[in-house]
Motif scaffolding. Structure first.
Motif, short mmCIF file in Angstrom:
data_model
loop_
_atom_site.label_atom_id
_atom_site.label_comp_id
_atom_site.label_asym_id
_atom_site.label_seq_id
_atom_site.Cartn_x
_atom_site.Cartn_y
_atom_site.Cartn_z
N TYR A 1 0.81 -1.22 0.00
CA TYR A 1 0.00 0.00 0.00
C TYR A 1 0.85 1.28 0.00
O TYR A 1 0.38 2.33 0.40
CB TYR A 1 -0.96 -0.04 1.20
CG TYR A 1 -1.98 -1.15 1.06
CD1 TYR A 1 -3.20 -0.91 0.45
CD2 TYR A 1 -1.70 -2.44 1.49
CE1 TYR A 1 -4.13 -1.92 0.28
CE2 TYR A 1 -2.63 -3.46 1.33
CZ TYR A 1 -3.83 -3.20 0.72
OH TYR A 1 -4.75 -4.21 0.55
N HIS A 2 2.09 1.16 -0.45
CA HIS A 2 2.98 2.33 -0.49
C HIS A 2 4.05 2.06 -1.56
O HIS A 2 5.05 1.39 -1.28
CB HIS A 2 3.60 2.51 0.90
CG HIS A 2 4.48 3.72 1.04
ND1 HIS A 2 4.96 4.14 2.27
CD2 HIS A 2 4.97 4.60 0.14
CE1 HIS A 2 5.72 5.21 2.10
NE2 HIS A 2 5.75 5.51 0.81
N THR A 3 3.82 2.55 -2.78
CA THR A 3 4.81 2.39 -3.86
C THR A 3 4.88 3.67 -4.69
O THR A 3 3.91 4.42 -4.78
CB THR A 3 4.46 1.21 -4.81
OG1 THR A 3 3.43 1.61 -5.72
CG2 THR A 3 4.03 -0.03 -4.06
N HIS A 4 6.05 3.89 -5.26
CA HIS A 4 6.28 5.12 -6.03
C HIS A 4 6.48 4.81 -7.51
O HIS A 4 6.91 3.71 -7.88
CB HIS A 4 7.51 5.85 -5.49
CG HIS A 4 7.29 6.36 -4.11
ND1 HIS A 4 6.75 7.60 -3.86
CD2 HIS A 4 7.50 5.78 -2.90
CE1 HIS A 4 6.65 7.77 -2.54
NE2 HIS A 4 7.09 6.68 -1.94
N ALA B 1 -1.09 -0.06 -4.13
CA ALA B 1 -1.38 1.37 -4.21
C ALA B 1 -0.25 2.08 -4.93
O ALA B 1 0.92 1.74 -4.77
CB ALA B 1 -1.54 1.95 -2.82
N ILE B 2 -0.65 3.05 -5.73
CA ILE B 2 0.30 3.99 -6.32
C ILE B 2 0.25 5.21 -5.40
O ILE B 2 -0.81 5.83 -5.24
CB ILE B 2 -0.13 4.38 -7.75
CG1 ILE B 2 -0.25 3.13 -8.65
CG2 ILE B 2 0.80 5.44 -8.34
CD1 ILE B 2 1.04 2.36 -8.86
N SER B 3 1.37 5.53 -4.77
CA SER B 3 1.34 6.59 -3.73
C SER B 3 2.56 7.48 -3.88
O SER B 3 3.51 7.37 -3.10
CB SER B 3 1.30 5.95 -2.34
OG SER B 3 2.43 5.12 -2.15
N ASP B 4 2.53 8.36 -4.86
CA ASP B 4 3.69 9.23 -5.08
C ASP B 4 3.76 10.36 -4.07
O ASP B 4 2.78 10.68 -3.40
CB ASP B 4 3.66 9.74 -6.52
CG ASP B 4 4.21 8.69 -7.48
OD1 ASP B 4 5.34 8.23 -7.23
OD2 ASP B 4 3.50 8.30 -8.43
N HIS B 5 4.96 10.97 -4.01
CA HIS B 5 5.19 12.05 -3.05
C HIS B 5 4.33 13.26 -3.36
O HIS B 5 4.12 13.61 -4.52
CB HIS B 5 6.66 12.48 -3.08
CG HIS B 5 7.57 11.47 -2.46
ND1 HIS B 5 7.63 11.24 -1.11
CD2 HIS B 5 8.47 10.60 -3.02
CE1 HIS B 5 8.52 10.29 -0.86
NE2 HIS B 5 9.03 9.88 -2.00
N GLY B 6 3.90 13.90 -2.28
CA GLY B 6 2.94 15.00 -2.38
C GLY B 6 3.52 16.33 -2.80
O GLY B 6 4.69 16.45 -3.16
N ARG C 1 -6.67 -5.27 -6.60
CA ARG C 1 -7.37 -4.07 -6.12
C ARG C 1 -6.36 -2.94 -6.21
O ARG C 1 -5.30 -3.00 -5.60
CB ARG C 1 -7.81 -4.24 -4.66
CG ARG C 1 -9.12 -4.99 -4.49
CD ARG C 1 -9.70 -4.75 -3.10
NE ARG C 1 -8.77 -5.12 -2.06
CZ ARG C 1 -8.64 -6.35 -1.57
NH1 ARG C 1 -9.36 -7.34 -2.04
NH2 ARG C 1 -7.77 -6.59 -0.61
N ILE C 2 -6.67 -1.94 -7.01
CA ILE C 2 -5.69 -0.87 -7.24
C ILE C 2 -6.16 0.40 -6.54
O ILE C 2 -7.28 0.85 -6.76
CB ILE C 2 -5.52 -0.60 -8.75
CG1 ILE C 2 -5.24 -1.92 -9.49
CG2 ILE C 2 -4.41 0.41 -9.00
CD1 ILE C 2 -5.30 -1.78 -11.01
N TYR C 3 -5.29 0.94 -5.72
CA TYR C 3 -5.60 2.17 -4.99
C TYR C 3 -4.76 3.32 -5.54
O TYR C 3 -3.60 3.14 -5.89
CB TYR C 3 -5.29 2.01 -3.51
CG TYR C 3 -6.15 1.01 -2.80
CD1 TYR C 3 -7.30 1.40 -2.13
CD2 TYR C 3 -5.81 -0.35 -2.81
CE1 TYR C 3 -8.10 0.47 -1.49
CE2 TYR C 3 -6.60 -1.28 -2.16
CZ TYR C 3 -7.75 -0.86 -1.51
OH TYR C 3 -8.53 -1.78 -0.86
N HIS C 4 -5.39 4.49 -5.56
CA HIS C 4 -4.64 5.70 -5.89
C HIS C 4 -4.51 6.51 -4.60
O HIS C 4 -5.48 7.03 -4.08
CB HIS C 4 -5.39 6.51 -6.95
CG HIS C 4 -4.63 7.70 -7.41
ND1 HIS C 4 -5.25 8.86 -7.84
CD2 HIS C 4 -3.29 7.93 -7.52
CE1 HIS C 4 -4.32 9.74 -8.19
NE2 HIS C 4 -3.13 9.20 -8.00
N ALA C 5 -3.28 6.54 -4.10
CA ALA C 5 -3.03 7.25 -2.84
C ALA C 5 -1.99 8.34 -3.07
O ALA C 5 -1.52 8.54 -4.20
CB ALA C 5 -2.56 6.26 -1.78
#
Ligand SMILES: [Zn+2]
Ligand SMILES: [Zn+2]
Length: 253
Positions: free
Chosen positions: A7-10, A36-41, A73-77
């Motif tokens: 749940y935390h990938t860049h 999850a795709i969770s790039d830096h903010g 299950r793909i999340y956009h975070a």
């Protein structure tokens, strides 16, 4: 021990190297059920940050890719930054809705809210490896993190105690009270067992993530599994060690 989701990938939209598709393919190859795709903010300096328009594009792309990856299950975070001693993050409430959930944590390269925050929050974190943070610094950091968790719908608190040292028990208790998951991060597993014991003294739920910046690191949980060896009874508290869908903290706005 099996972990079913990462749940935390860049991706290359921040400081990762893979495309969204490459990350999804890697997750599939590892036999994961969720990613999850969770790039830096938004306050990490360019080119390592997501712009809002880029995040909107990611969201549309992910929507399309869901058809090609029915097994995932793909999340956009998004991985937001804590940027002040008052717990501010680098997002506006109207931006929350674009994402399935928000990860948040301290990052050395983010832009602080003010010069005061640079000196009070960032400088002590930069030197925390060489100069043990004082009680005052730890109290200030702890307040910053608990304020952040109270003020914003943070789904996952990313890599606790990475540079910015807090009272782990107080922060974990706040996570438990507000429904924020506490992350065990394979890339930053430098949490002391002393702090970890304090975390376990609360009711907080845990989530194990890789924080992969390369597709080939996705689903590589070995460091976390090794870290947890002294705690065989812990696994029932790790939400992604179970197959069912995770309910992330919802926005209260
Ligand atoms: Zn990064
Ligand atoms: Zn990250």
């Amino acid at each position: 021990m099996k972990l079913y989701g990462d749940y935390h990938t860049h991706t290359l939209y921040s400081d990762g190297v893979g495309s969204i598709e490459a990350n999804l393919n890697a997750a599939r190859k590892k036999g994961l059920c969720a990613i999850a795709i969770s790039d830096h903010g938004f306050n990490n300096p360019s080119p390592f940050a997501l712009r809002y328009a880029t995040a909107e594009m990611q969201s549309r792309r992910i929507e399309l890719l869901r058809d090609d990856f029915p097994d995932l299950r793909i999340y956009h975070a998004i991985e937001a930054d804590i940027i002040s001693t008052e717990g501010d993050i680098d997002m506006k409430p109207e931006q929350f809705e674009l994402f399935d959930y928000i990860l948040a944590g301290f990052h050395r390269f983010a832009r602080p809210w003010s010069l005061k925050d640079f000196f009070k929050l960032y400088i002590p974190a930069y030197i925390s490896d060489v100069i043990r943070p004082s009680g005052d610094v730890i109290r200030r950091n702890t307040r910053a993190f608990t304020q952040m968790i109270k003020r914003y719908p943070i789904g996952i608190l990313a890599h606790i105690d990475d540079m910015c040292i807090v009272n782990a028990r107080e922060v974990a208790k706040c996570c438990a009270d507000y429904g924020t998951l506490l992350e065990l991060n394979a890339k930053h597993i430098d949490l002391t067992y002393r702090s970890f014991d304090q975390i376990l003294a609360t009711d907080v739920s845990l989530i194990a993530n890789t924080d992969a910046h390369y597709p080939q690191r996705i689903g590589c949980f070995e460091h976390v599994i090794e870290y947890l060896l002294p705690y065989p009874e812990i696994w029932e508290r790790v939400v992604n060690a179970r197959l069912e869908e995770i309910k992330f903290r919802k926005y209260e706005y």
